[in-house]
Design an enzyme around this catalytic site. Structure first.
Site, short mmCIF file in Angstrom:
data_model
loop_
_atom_site.label_atom_id
_atom_site.label_comp_id
_atom_site.label_asym_id
_atom_site.label_seq_id
_atom_site.Cartn_x
_atom_site.Cartn_y
_atom_site.Cartn_z
N ASP A 113 -6.21 3.46 -6.04
CA ASP A 113 -6.14 2.06 -5.63
C ASP A 113 -7.28 1.34 -6.37
O ASP A 113 -8.21 1.99 -6.86
CB ASP A 113 -6.30 1.95 -4.12
N ASP A 138 -8.15 3.40 0.15
CA ASP A 138 -9.06 3.07 1.25
C ASP A 138 -8.45 2.21 2.34
O ASP A 138 -8.96 2.16 3.46
CB ASP A 138 -10.29 2.33 0.70
N ASP A 143 -2.60 1.57 1.81
CA ASP A 143 -2.55 2.84 1.07
C ASP A 143 -2.09 4.00 1.93
O ASP A 143 -1.84 5.09 1.40
CB ASP A 143 -3.95 3.17 0.52
#
Length: 435
Positions: free
Chosen positions: A140, A332, A336
């Site tokens: 990410d 995080d 996600d």
């Protein structure tokens, strides 16, 4: 934010006020869909049985039956009972699977201990093999490759830099907006005392979508984007940096700053270091726009970028990558979580959300993504030691078992095949911790 724009549940409004209309029931909300994706991905995630469990179910009964057969069948056909009972005992002692039963779990636990010292907490030994076999890693962007914080990138040339920041700090010091945080960090970096910069601000007002204004020592001070310049008809040069945030004092452009996302320490060398340890595909999956994503990508070695992705689209990308290799995902946020659940090995940042930490296979409590190549290298090294222990144990035992049945192996050799091999493989497993 513009009128009619759709916003996702869970978003935070950092400045100004807005009126929003709820257009979906909870079951149809983005948050609810994300949670459903997490459950679905978790249920579909394969659980590989440990080799040792399969091995013991077959191996132990088999050698017991063979030992009984070696001692009983020859006696029944009239052969010397003492000789064949001795051979059966040698076979039984040599076949004891202590070296595998002890050394393999010890190697896994040693690996977990080493990884925890490096800052990665792994939720169980079953995840180590997937980490070691991975050839693809996906990140990410915000909060993972970057810290999620903004820092000042460029400061325009101005005669009185301290006075320039005095205006900025006085306007923004009570805000928790990322711009205000970046200004405060720059003040600390320059070593200025806050009380020396702080001035009284009268008639302070936030102009939604434009910036902020106030009166400082009788001067009208504006701080905001280019739309603010146009709104107040402030003249500026044609080559002005259009990405800046501008300070206007009494109708004149005083200076500007530009912001950038803060990249985590060591991320610049991440791609090169991952390539060295056998990671072939390095990807960024982000919900942010392509321009921002590519800007960050260039700073860390031009990794592959997929931008403007919804949580479901991230999940689909990871499932596509899984068709060709084991996949690690590092993230995080709540968005996600579905991907963390479906990746072969998932890592949640220590600063991440609770649902991300609960879903992931491991937590990077140090938040230092620069150590990931070293972590993967440790897992690979551990798996090599584990495979060696298994092969060494099985081959040694096989040789001694054959010699034992044929009468060439004395009892001390059987003891070595049991206790000696167990000791050697245990010492080999401890090497993981020492390395």
């Amino acid at each position: 934010m513009t009128e009619g724009q759709e916003i996702l549940s869970g978003n935070s409004n950092l400045s100004g006020s807005l009126t929003a209309e709820v257009i979906r029931e909870y079951k149809d909300s983005t948050t609810s869909q994300i949670i459903d994706l997490v459950y679905e991905a978790t249920n579909n995630k394969g659980k590989t049985e440990k080799f040792i469990t399969k091995f013991s179910k077959i191996y132990t009964p088999t050698v017991m039956i063979l030992a009984l057969a070696i001692s009983i069948i020859p006696i029944l056909i009239g052969l010397d009972a003492r000789t064949w009972i001795t051979r059966a005992l040698v076979f039984l002692v040599a076949s004891c699977p202590c070296s595998i039963v002890i050394s393999i779990p010890l190697a896994f636990f040693s690996c977990i201990g080493v990884l925890s010292k490096k800052g990665l907490l792994v939720k169980g030994t079953k995840h180590i093999e997937a980490l070691a076999k991975a050839k693809t890693i996906c990140f990410d962007k915000t909060g993972t490759i970057t810290t999620g914080k903004m820092v000042i990138d460029e400061i325009s040339e101005c005669e009185k830099k301290k006075e320039f920041f005095s205006y900025l700090y006085s306007l923004e010091h009570l805000s928790n907006h990322p711009i205000a945080t970046s200004i405060e960090n720059e003040v600390q970096k320059q070593g200025w005392k806050k009380e020396e910069l702080l001035q009284d601000v009268a008639e302070q007002e936030e102009i939604a979508g434009y910036g902020i204004k106030g009166v400082i020592q009788g001067k009208q001070v504006l701080f905001g984007n280019q739309k603010l310049l146009d709104k107040y008809q402030i003249s500026y040069p044609e080559d002005l940096n259009k990405k800046g945030i501008y300070l206007i004092v009494d109708g004149k452009l005083y200076g500007y700053i530009t912001l950038k996302e803060e990249i985590r320490k060591g991320a610049e060398n991440l791609k090169a270091n991952l390539k060295k340890i056998g990671i072939h595909k390095i990807v960024m999956l982000t919900g942010d726009g392509l321009e921002k994503a590519e800007e960050i990508s260039q700073k860390i070695g031009e990794i592959e970028v997929y931008a403007s992705l919804l949580p479901k689209e991230k999940l689909e990308k990871v499932e596509e990558f899984k068709k060709n290799s084991k996949v690690i995902f590092v993230g995080d946020g709540i968005n996600d979580s579905p991907v963390l659940a479906t990746a072969d090995f998932s890592i949640s940042m220590g600063e991440g959300t609770q649902i991300a930490s609960n879903t992931a296979d491991s937590i990077l409590i140090s938040n230092q993504i620069a150590i990931l190549p070293n972590i993967i290298k440790t897992a690979k090294s551990s798996m090599r030691i584990i495979y060696f222990n298994m092969l060494f144990s099985l081959l040694t035992k096989l040789v001694v078992l054959i010699l034992g049945v044929t009468g060439y192996a004395p009892i001390w050799l059987a003891v070595f095949a049991d206790v000696g091999v167990a000791l050697l493989t245990v010492l080999n497993s401890i090497r993981i911790y020492r390395k």
